[in-house]
Design a protein around this motif. Structure first.
Motif, PDB file in Angstrom:
ATOM      1  N   ALA A  33       0.932  -1.355   0.211  1.00  0.00           N
ATOM      2  CA  ALA A  33      -0.006   0.055   0.035  1.00  0.00           C
ATOM      3  C   ALA A  33       0.811   1.149   0.035  1.00  0.00           C
ATOM      4  CB  ALA A  33      -0.793  -0.114   1.093  1.00  0.00           C
ATOM      5  N   ASP A  34       0.435   2.361  -0.802  1.00  0.00           N
ATOM      6  CA  ASP A  34       0.878   3.671  -0.485  1.00  0.00           C
ATOM      7  C   ASP A  34       0.257   4.646   0.441  1.00  0.00           C
ATOM      8  OD1 ASP A  34       2.885   2.960  -2.206  1.00  0.00           O
ATOM      9  OD2 ASP A  34       1.913   3.656  -4.166  1.00  0.00           O
ATOM     10  N   ILE A  35       0.822   5.045   1.392  1.00  0.00           N
ATOM     11  CA  ILE A  35       0.113   6.011   2.312  1.00  0.00           C
ATOM     12  C   ILE A  35       0.791   7.287   2.306  1.00  0.00           C
ATOM     13  CG2 ILE A  35      -0.687   6.066   4.699  1.00  0.00           C
ATOM     14  CD1 ILE A  35      -0.208   3.296   4.941  1.00  0.00           C
ATOM     15  N   TRP A  36       0.142   8.334   1.757  1.00  0.00           N
ATOM     16  CA  TRP A  36       0.515   9.756   1.957  1.00  0.00           C
ATOM     17  C   TRP A  36       0.009  10.731   2.906  1.00  0.00           C
ATOM     18  CZ3 TRP A  36       3.799  11.632  -1.696  1.00  0.00           C
ATOM     19  CH2 TRP A  36       4.046  10.608  -3.095  1.00  0.00           C
ATOM     20  N   ASN A  37       0.922  11.501   3.227  1.00  0.00           N
ATOM     21  CA  ASN A  37       0.528  12.502   4.121  1.00  0.00           C
ATOM     22  C   ASN A  37       1.245  13.841   3.796  1.00  0.00           C
ATOM     23  OD1 ASN A  37       2.944  13.565   6.073  1.00  0.00           O
ATOM     24  ND2 ASN A  37       3.009  11.071   5.643  1.00  0.00           N
ATOM     25  N   TYR A  38       0.629  15.017   3.915  1.00  0.00           N
ATOM     26  CA  TYR A  38       1.016  16.266   3.434  1.00  0.00           C
ATOM     27  C   TYR A  38       0.736  17.617   4.154  1.00  0.00           C
ATOM     28  CZ  TYR A  38      -2.963  16.553   0.824  1.00  0.00           C
ATOM     29  OH  TYR A  38      -4.410  16.438   0.351  1.00  0.00           O
ATOM     30  N   ALA A  39       1.101  18.625   4.356  1.00  0.00           N
ATOM     31  CA  ALA A  39       0.814  19.696   5.052  1.00  0.00           C
ATOM     32  C   ALA A  39       1.383  21.078   4.563  1.00  0.00           C
ATOM     33  CB  ALA A  39       0.610  19.820   6.453  1.00  0.00           C
ATOM     34  N   ILE A  57      -2.217  25.107  10.211  1.00  0.00           N
ATOM     35  CA  ILE A  57      -1.753  23.916   9.189  1.00  0.00           C
ATOM     36  C   ILE A  57      -2.954  23.422   8.491  1.00  0.00           C
ATOM     37  CG2 ILE A  57      -0.671  21.851   9.592  1.00  0.00           C
ATOM     38  CD1 ILE A  57       0.234  22.744  12.527  1.00  0.00           C
ATOM     39  N   VAL A  58      -2.738  23.254   7.347  1.00  0.00           N
ATOM     40  CA  VAL A  58      -3.704  22.480   6.337  1.00  0.00           C
ATOM     41  C   VAL A  58      -3.133  21.428   5.622  1.00  0.00           C
ATOM     42  CG1 VAL A  58      -5.338  22.911   4.606  1.00  0.00           C
ATOM     43  CG2 VAL A  58      -4.755  24.698   6.503  1.00  0.00           C
ATOM     44  N   GLY A  59      -3.507  20.239   5.710  1.00  0.00           N
ATOM     45  CA  GLY A  59      -2.898  19.371   5.023  1.00  0.00           C
ATOM     46  C   GLY A  59      -3.868  17.994   5.009  1.00  0.00           C
ATOM     47  N   SER A  60      -3.013  16.896   4.971  1.00  0.00           N
ATOM     48  CA  SER A  60      -3.702  15.499   4.910  1.00  0.00           C
ATOM     49  C   SER A  60      -3.013  14.850   5.963  1.00  0.00           C
ATOM     50  CB  SER A  60      -3.635  14.797   3.605  1.00  0.00           C
ATOM     51  OG  SER A  60      -4.442  13.564   3.485  1.00  0.00           O
ATOM     52  N   GLU A  61      -3.735  14.085   6.782  1.00  0.00           N
ATOM     53  CA  GLU A  61      -3.119  12.963   7.776  1.00  0.00           C
ATOM     54  C   GLU A  61      -3.045  11.809   6.902  1.00  0.00           C
ATOM     55  OE1 GLU A  61      -6.078  12.262  10.877  1.00  0.00           O
ATOM     56  OE2 GLU A  61      -5.534  14.091  11.828  1.00  0.00           O
ATOM     57  N   ASN A  80     -11.231   9.929  -0.704  1.00  0.00           N
ATOM     58  CA  ASN A  80     -10.871  11.210  -0.031  1.00  0.00           C
ATOM     59  C   ASN A  80      -9.787  11.394   0.715  1.00  0.00           C
ATOM     60  OD1 ASN A  80     -14.300  10.928   0.269  1.00  0.00           O
ATOM     61  ND2 ASN A  80     -13.566  12.347  -1.365  1.00  0.00           N
ATOM     62  N   ASP A  81      -9.034  12.557   0.515  1.00  0.00           N
ATOM     63  CA  ASP A  81      -8.038  12.960   1.508  1.00  0.00           C
ATOM     64  C   ASP A  81      -8.685  12.906   2.972  1.00  0.00           C
ATOM     65  OD1 ASP A  81      -6.598  12.759  -0.523  1.00  0.00           O
ATOM     66  OD2 ASP A  81      -5.865  14.838  -0.558  1.00  0.00           O
ATOM     67  N   ALA A  82      -7.782  12.400   3.884  1.00  0.00           N
ATOM     68  CA  ALA A  82      -8.322  12.513   5.450  1.00  0.00           C
ATOM     69  C   ALA A  82      -7.649  13.844   5.761  1.00  0.00           C
ATOM     70  CB  ALA A  82      -7.305  11.449   6.151  1.00  0.00           C
ATOM     71  N   LEU A  83      -8.344  14.806   5.566  1.00  0.00           N
ATOM     72  CA  LEU A  83      -7.934  16.309   5.955  1.00  0.00           C
ATOM     73  C   LEU A  83      -7.882  16.589   7.222  1.00  0.00           C
ATOM     74  CD1 LEU A  83      -9.975  18.236   3.148  1.00  0.00           C
ATOM     75  CD2 LEU A  83      -7.664  17.634   3.034  1.00  0.00           C
ATOM     76  N   HIS A  84      -6.888  17.540   7.493  1.00  0.00           N
ATOM     77  CA  HIS A  84      -6.520  18.054   8.885  1.00  0.00           C
ATOM     78  C   HIS A  84      -6.195  19.650   8.878  1.00  0.00           C
ATOM     79  CE1 HIS A  84      -4.183  17.662  12.777  1.00  0.00           C
ATOM     80  NE2 HIS A  84      -3.770  18.708  12.327  1.00  0.00           N
ATOM     81  N   ILE A  85      -7.130  20.467   9.580  1.00  0.00           N
ATOM     82  CA  ILE A  85      -6.993  21.847   9.531  1.00  0.00           C
ATOM     83  C   ILE A  85      -6.758  22.111  10.981  1.00  0.00           C
ATOM     84  CG2 ILE A  85      -8.088  24.034   8.953  1.00  0.00           C
ATOM     85  CD1 ILE A  85      -9.602  21.580   6.911  1.00  0.00           C
TER      86      ILE A  85
END
Length: 130
Positions: A33-39, A57-61, A80-85
């Motif tokens: 699996a590929d698991i991405w995160n960013y912010a 901070i705005v991104g994705s868990e 959907n991206d697991a958004l984190h704000i």
């Protein structure tokens, strides 16, 4: 896991930054699996008072983006991206070396599903430096 992070001081009172990460996971007995995160971050040093810091901070868990089983790519149903704000404010307390950092986190697509109810989390971090 792989990651990259950048931070740039636009001025002494404004810093912009961000990060991205990729985890190549081995799902034992199943596949990969590929698991991405960013912010992206906006940081305001000395906000309202010297030594205090405000940040947004705005991104994705960590978000599952791809699954491979037996050499073939499988569809990830909830894409959907697991958004984190998040908004936070670190301020120096009355005691030397003690800071408080209240914040609020908004998760609008919990479990990678935008149909799920939004989740709001209030946080309070206390840091004592010595």
């Amino acid at each position: 896991s792989y990651g990259v992070q950048v931070s740039f001081a636009v001025s002494p009172r404004f810093v912009i930054g961000g990060w991205a990460g990729l985890t190549k996971a081995n799902l034992i007995g199943f596949g990969e699996a590929d698991i991405w995160n960013y912010a992206g971050t906006l940081v305001f040093p000395d906000f309202l008072r010297k030594g205090n810091v405000a940040a947004i901070i705005v991104g994705s868990e960590p978000t599952l983006k791809g699954v491979e089983v037996g050499g073939s790519q499988r569809t990830v149903l909830d894409r959907n991206d697991a958004l984190h704000i998040e908004a936070m404010y670190k301020f120096n307390f009355l005691v030397p070396n003690l800071t408080l950092t209240p914040g609020i986190i908004w998760l609008p697509a919990i479990n990678q599903r935008s149909e799920n109810d939004d989740v709001f989390i209030g946080v309070m971090r206390t840091t004592y430096s010595f």
